[in-house]
Design a protein around this motif. Structure first.
Motif, PDB file in Angstrom:
ATOM      1  N   THR A 224       0.875  -1.266   0.006  1.00  0.00           N
ATOM      2  CA  THR A 224      -0.055   0.123  -0.034  1.00  0.00           C
ATOM      3  C   THR A 224       0.913   1.250  -0.029  1.00  0.00           C
ATOM      4  O   THR A 224       1.831   1.631   0.840  1.00  0.00           O
ATOM      5  CB  THR A 224      -1.078  -0.164   1.237  1.00  0.00           C
ATOM      6  N   VAL A 225       0.612   2.041  -1.123  1.00  0.00           N
ATOM      7  CA  VAL A 225       1.695   3.392  -1.246  1.00  0.00           C
ATOM      8  C   VAL A 225       0.523   4.354  -1.245  1.00  0.00           C
ATOM      9  O   VAL A 225      -0.397   4.365  -2.033  1.00  0.00           O
ATOM     10  CB  VAL A 225       2.418   3.344  -2.551  1.00  0.00           C
ATOM     11  N   PRO A 226       0.448   5.214  -0.411  1.00  0.00           N
ATOM     12  CA  PRO A 226      -0.511   6.328  -0.298  1.00  0.00           C
ATOM     13  C   PRO A 226      -0.659   7.240  -1.522  1.00  0.00           C
ATOM     14  O   PRO A 226       0.561   7.264  -2.124  1.00  0.00           O
ATOM     15  CB  PRO A 226      -0.108   7.080   0.962  1.00  0.00           C
ATOM     16  N   ASP A 227      -1.861   7.670  -1.749  1.00  0.00           N
ATOM     17  CA  ASP A 227      -1.812   8.397  -2.927  1.00  0.00           C
ATOM     18  C   ASP A 227      -0.957   9.901  -2.756  1.00  0.00           C
ATOM     19  O   ASP A 227      -1.008  10.218  -1.535  1.00  0.00           O
ATOM     20  CB  ASP A 227      -3.038   8.960  -3.418  1.00  0.00           C
ATOM     21  N   GLY A 228      -0.489  10.394  -3.768  1.00  0.00           N
ATOM     22  CA  GLY A 228       0.357  11.693  -3.897  1.00  0.00           C
ATOM     23  C   GLY A 228       1.541  11.652  -3.245  1.00  0.00           C
ATOM     24  O   GLY A 228       2.281  12.867  -2.951  1.00  0.00           O
ATOM     25  N   VAL A 229       2.208  10.520  -2.836  1.00  0.00           N
ATOM     26  CA  VAL A 229       3.506  10.421  -2.326  1.00  0.00           C
ATOM     27  C   VAL A 229       4.517   9.579  -3.166  1.00  0.00           C
ATOM     28  O   VAL A 229       3.814   8.705  -4.068  1.00  0.00           O
ATOM     29  CB  VAL A 229       3.584   9.778  -0.922  1.00  0.00           C
ATOM     30  N   ALA A 230       5.621   9.854  -3.390  1.00  0.00           N
ATOM     31  CA  ALA A 230       6.531   9.342  -4.128  1.00  0.00           C
ATOM     32  C   ALA A 230       6.812   7.710  -3.405  1.00  0.00           C
ATOM     33  O   ALA A 230       6.989   7.979  -2.125  1.00  0.00           O
ATOM     34  CB  ALA A 230       7.868   9.971  -4.462  1.00  0.00           C
ATOM     35  N   PRO A 231       7.175   6.672  -3.985  1.00  0.00           N
ATOM     36  CA  PRO A 231       7.229   5.643  -3.451  1.00  0.00           C
ATOM     37  C   PRO A 231       8.729   5.227  -2.726  1.00  0.00           C
ATOM     38  O   PRO A 231       9.310   4.157  -3.192  1.00  0.00           O
ATOM     39  CB  PRO A 231       6.817   4.368  -4.489  1.00  0.00           C
ATOM     40  N   THR A 232       9.036   6.106  -2.030  1.00  0.00           N
ATOM     41  CA  THR A 232      10.539   5.993  -1.315  1.00  0.00           C
ATOM     42  C   THR A 232      10.679   4.761  -0.514  1.00  0.00           C
ATOM     43  O   THR A 232      11.722   4.250  -0.565  1.00  0.00           O
ATOM     44  CB  THR A 232      10.825   7.458  -0.809  1.00  0.00           C
ATOM     45  N   TRP A 233       9.776   4.548   0.212  1.00  0.00           N
ATOM     46  CA  TRP A 233       9.890   3.257   0.990  1.00  0.00           C
ATOM     47  C   TRP A 233       9.851   2.039   0.224  1.00  0.00           C
ATOM     48  O   TRP A 233      10.738   1.253   0.599  1.00  0.00           O
ATOM     49  CB  TRP A 233       8.523   3.343   2.047  1.00  0.00           C
ATOM     50  N   TRP A 234       9.083   2.136  -0.673  1.00  0.00           N
ATOM     51  CA  TRP A 234       9.093   0.892  -1.477  1.00  0.00           C
ATOM     52  C   TRP A 234      10.491   0.672  -2.019  1.00  0.00           C
ATOM     53  O   TRP A 234      11.337  -0.367  -2.371  1.00  0.00           O
ATOM     54  CB  TRP A 234       8.155   0.704  -2.546  1.00  0.00           C
ATOM     55  N   VAL A 235      10.989   1.678  -2.706  1.00  0.00           N
ATOM     56  CA  VAL A 235      12.216   1.841  -3.527  1.00  0.00           C
ATOM     57  C   VAL A 235      13.420   1.571  -2.257  1.00  0.00           C
ATOM     58  O   VAL A 235      14.286   0.670  -2.643  1.00  0.00           O
ATOM     59  CB  VAL A 235      12.738   3.203  -3.918  1.00  0.00           C
ATOM     60  N   HIS A 236      13.385   2.056  -0.959  1.00  0.00           N
ATOM     61  CA  HIS A 236      14.186   1.550  -0.032  1.00  0.00           C
ATOM     62  C   HIS A 236      14.352   0.200   0.107  1.00  0.00           C
ATOM     63  O   HIS A 236      15.425  -0.515   0.315  1.00  0.00           O
ATOM     64  CB  HIS A 236      13.953   2.295   1.355  1.00  0.00           C
ATOM     65  N   LEU A 237      13.259  -0.384   0.334  1.00  0.00           N
ATOM     66  CA  LEU A 237      13.108  -1.910   0.627  1.00  0.00           C
ATOM     67  C   LEU A 237      13.579  -2.708  -0.695  1.00  0.00           C
ATOM     68  O   LEU A 237      14.130  -3.895  -0.553  1.00  0.00           O
ATOM     69  CB  LEU A 237      11.607  -2.336   1.117  1.00  0.00           C
TER      70      LEU A 237
END
Length: 281
Positions: A224-237
């Motif tokens: 789950t990636v919130p709307d309106g944010v860059a997927p930085t947490w996903w990229v980190h993982l």
């Protein structure tokens, strides 16, 4: 002690995207990311006090993946006690709490130093959880003023205080020593390398946020990636688990011609090398 945020080059951004595009499609990387994205074992959302979350980030240092359950138990116990009681506890009480993690005095010193910084920030009217406050400035201040911290600990502390999707990509030592060379990214020496690497990765994600979201959809990631944010947490993982699974070792599937080879894993270069090595044996 804020590190200057130099702009990432177009080549750096392109290489970050290419590597993540390849790594995101690896089943073992995807499984690890999905298991740790929405609820991370190291920084669980059940801990709501930002001070305890920053404490957890510091106490996670020098704790191996094999000890994650032990670490989780210690952090749950710390959260149950509450930050104010921890800050007022005796060294004997704290030693008993953190003994399973090792390095008790180092962890106690971190707690006391963190407490002092948070008190100073409160007096200065600084809220570390506010997105209006510069993450670069707080990370630099944290690294400078908290005993036992560093840029990488400060990055994790601010990330956990603000939440997974705040835009900070923490960079550990392996990302500096193994991931940066795999990407062909030159970093300065010393602790500031963690900040420079963070700046490059964050710039890449913000520059190509739609492309990274497309990768999440293409590979049908259950995250789950919130709307309106860059997927930085996903990229980190994705990067953390690619590093752990393929660069720590390294894997025999990893191409030695990276970053020139864009396939990175299971490419024709590596297949030819393995055949040649087999003939030599």
């Amino acid at each position: 002690m804020t590190a200057d945020r130099a702009a990432a080059t177009a080549l750096e951004i392109r290489r970050v995207h290419r590597l993540i595009a390849r790594a995101a499609g690896l089943p073992d990387v995807q499984a690890e990311v999905e298991a740790n994205h929405d609820e991370n074992r190291w920084w669980p959302t059940t801990i709501t006090d930002a001070r305890v979350r920053m404490l957890a980030a510091g106490w996670s240092t020098r704790v191996s993946y094999r000890m994650v359950e032990t670490y989780a138990r210690v952090i749950r116990s710390a959260d149950t006690r509450g930050f104010d009681k921890l800050a007022a506890a005796t060294d004997t009480e704290l030693t008993e709490l953190v003994r399973p993690l090792g390095l008790p005095q180092t962890r106690i010193d971190y707690l006391h130093s963190l407490t002092g910084l948070l008190q100073n920030w409160e007096q200065e009217g600084i809220d570390p959880t506010s997105p209006e406050t510069s993450s670069d400035e707080l990370i630099g201040d944290f690294a400078h003023r908290v005993r036992g911290a560093s840029y990488k600990v400060a990055q994790c502390a601010l990330l956990t205080a603000r939440g997974y999707h705040c835009g900070i990509i923490p960079v550990d030592s392996g990302m500096v020593t193994k991931l940066a060379p795999a990407l062909g990214i030159a970093l300065p020496s010393g602790a500031v390398a963690h900040e420079r690497m963070r700046h490059v990765l964050e710039a890449a994600v913000h520059a190509r946020a739609a492309d990274f979201r497309a990768l999440i959809a293409e590979h049908e990631y259950r995250v789950t990636v919130p709307d309106g944010v860059a997927p930085t947490w996903w990229v980190h993982l994705v990067l953390i688990y690619f590093k752990r699974l393929y660069l720590n070792g390294p894997s025999t599937r990893l191409c030695r011609k990276r970053p020139v080879c864009t396939k990175v894993v299971d490419c024709t270069h590596r297949a030819r090398e393995l055949r040649a090595e087999g003939r030599r044996r």
